[in-house]
Design an enzyme around this catalytic site. Structure first.
Site, PDB file in Angstrom:
ATOM      1  N   LYS A   1      30.321  44.041  32.844  1.00 21.23           N
ATOM      2  CA  LYS A   1      30.282  44.155  31.382  1.00 21.23           C
ATOM      3  C   LYS A   1      30.539  45.606  31.019  1.00 21.23           C
ATOM      4  CE  LYS A   1      27.298  43.490  27.378  1.00 21.23           C
ATOM      5  NZ  LYS A   1      26.052  42.885  26.890  1.00 21.23           N
TER       6      LYS A   1
ATOM      7  N   LYS B   1      33.655  40.923  30.986  1.00 20.03           N
ATOM      8  CA  LYS B   1      33.527  40.997  29.538  1.00 20.03           C
ATOM      9  C   LYS B   1      33.776  42.411  29.049  1.00 20.03           C
ATOM     10  CE  LYS B   1      29.925  40.758  26.130  1.00 20.03           C
ATOM     11  NZ  LYS B   1      28.512  40.637  25.898  1.00 20.03           N
TER      12      LYS B   1
HETATM   13  C1  PBG Z   1      23.865  41.959  24.251  1.00 21.70           C
HETATM   14  C2  PBG Z   1      25.237  41.367  24.182  1.00 21.70           C
HETATM   15  C3  PBG Z   1      26.353  41.895  23.524  1.00 21.70           C
HETATM   16  C4  PBG Z   1      27.348  40.928  23.603  1.00 21.70           C
HETATM   17  C5  PBG Z   1      26.827  39.847  24.317  1.00 21.70           C
HETATM   18  N1  PBG Z   1      25.527  40.149  24.682  1.00 21.70           N
HETATM   19  C6  PBG Z   1      26.518  43.141  22.778  1.00 21.70           C
HETATM   20  C7  PBG Z   1      26.286  44.419  23.426  1.00 21.70           C
HETATM   21  O1  PBG Z   1      26.158  44.536  24.648  1.00 21.70           O
HETATM   22  O2  PBG Z   1      26.210  45.374  22.672  1.00 21.70           O
HETATM   23  C8  PBG Z   1      28.716  41.045  22.990  1.00 21.70           C
HETATM   24  C9  PBG Z   1      29.364  39.756  22.606  1.00 21.70           C
HETATM   25  C10 PBG Z   1      30.493  39.897  21.655  1.00 21.70           C
HETATM   26  O3  PBG Z   1      30.881  40.998  21.224  1.00 21.70           O
HETATM   27  O4  PBG Z   1      31.043  38.846  21.276  1.00 21.70           O
HETATM   28  N2  PBG Z   1      23.474  42.498  25.446  1.00 21.70           N
END
Ligand code: PBG
Length: 325
Positions: free
Chosen positions: A196, A249
């Protein structure tokens, strides 16, 4: 005058030919639809930066889960934005908390629909970070993974079909696996947000999930967008720790990472087409600058061609309907 011997256009000359030689196919079974639950009753609050996406109270989230299931979407990914936020994310470990309630209600209304529960602290903490914050502002990895394990167990007990840790703390997959197993939840799968990245494309989501950090940013735990080799390291660690599926992601800007991960592991690879990727297409389509349906299908085909087995997308219900039509 010479003629080309090789003529790739021969198999492109009709729709029948193009269908027959097509290498990549989208299937309804590959899609997961994110849902955002908020407190209250009869709440259906539009997320301004994500046209067509809503913050929903439990009663309303059940309706959208039912509609997604009826359209043929096999799974939803649930995010909760509870009213009570504190330093320890107690709403997320509460068996009567918002996420637990929503999981139970969705499973009761649509038992066949798989409910993946996003496991993180950011939606339930007052500081909005994904782990516990120390006095000096640093994120405390090792106490965070203990809490994350309790959150995961809470959601598994509420009926979640999978838990999906999105925090990016080190060792959280192993901590969650151990906690689930000792509590008799050995059959609950872990979908690890393994690679991520600290992305600018999460902006619209933070409005929907009310999870923007109150100070600083997430770059001490989410990955540097420049690093693909390190992404493989993260993914392999999560597999070793017991992840049943691994995720990359965002999706679109990281197609090379998806491909390398697909080639490196034997578990299913999930790609998350995140909020910003959704909003870009929506915004351009609203201005008539792009054909929305064609653009959506092209981005999703690209993600699948790169190697994603499954795709989390805000377009999921629509796409599944297009594919079935
Ligand atoms: C939270 C999380 C996020 C997303 C999924 N889980 C945001 C972040 O890490 O700030 C992003 C999902 C999206 O942008 O569609 N941990």
């Amino acid at each position: 005058m010479g003629f080309p011997h090789q003529r790739p256009r021969r198999t492109r000359q009709s729709d029948a030919w193009r269908r027959m030689v097509r290498e990549t196919h989208l299937t309804p079974d590959a899609f997961i639809y994110p849902l955002f639950v908020v407190p209250g009753r009869a709440v259906r609050h539009a997320v301004e930066s994500m046209p067509g996406i809503f913050q929903l109270s439990v009663d309303e989230v059940v309706k959208d889960a039912k509609a997604a299931a009826a359209a043929g979407v096999p799974a939803v990914l649930l995010f909760a934005a509870p009213a009570h936020k504190d330093a320890r994310a107690t709403s997320a470990t509460d068996p009567k908390g918002l996420a637990a309630q929503a999981i139970g209600a969705i499973k009761e209304a649509c038992p066949q629909l798989l409910v993946w529960a996003d496991v993180c602290l950011c939606g339930a903490t007052d500081h909005g970070h994904c782990g516990h914050v120390l006095a000096n502002g640093a994120i405390d990895n090792d106490s965070s993974i203990q809490t994350l394990a309790e959150v995961a167990l809470n959601y598994a007990r509420a009926g979640a079909d999978a838990v999906a840790p999105s925090d990016m703390m080190d060792g959280r997959v192993a901590a969650i696996r151990a906690r689930l197993d000792e509590a008799g939840r050995a059959t609950t799968p872990i979908v690890a947000y393994a690679a991520k990245f600290a992305s600018s494309f999460y902006g619209p989501f933070r409005e929907a999930a009310e999870s923007a950090p109150a100070f600083g940013d997430r770059r001490s735990y989410q990955m540097d967008p420049a690093n693909a080799r390190e992404a493989l390291r993260e993914v392999l660690l999560d597999v070793e720790e017991g992840a049943d599926l691994v995720m990359v992601k965002p999706a679109g800007p990281y197609l090379d990472v998806i491909r390398r991960v697909r080639d490196a592991v034997r578990v299913p690879v999930v790609a998350y087409q995140v909020s910003g990727e959704f909003s870009l297409i929506k915004a351009a389509a609203a201005r008539g600058w792009i054909d929305e349906r064609a653009a959506v299908l092209e981005t999703l085909t690209g993600i699948r061609r790169a190697g994603a087995d499954l795709i989390i997308s805000y377009f999921a219900p629509e796409v599944v309907q297009w594919l079935r039509a």
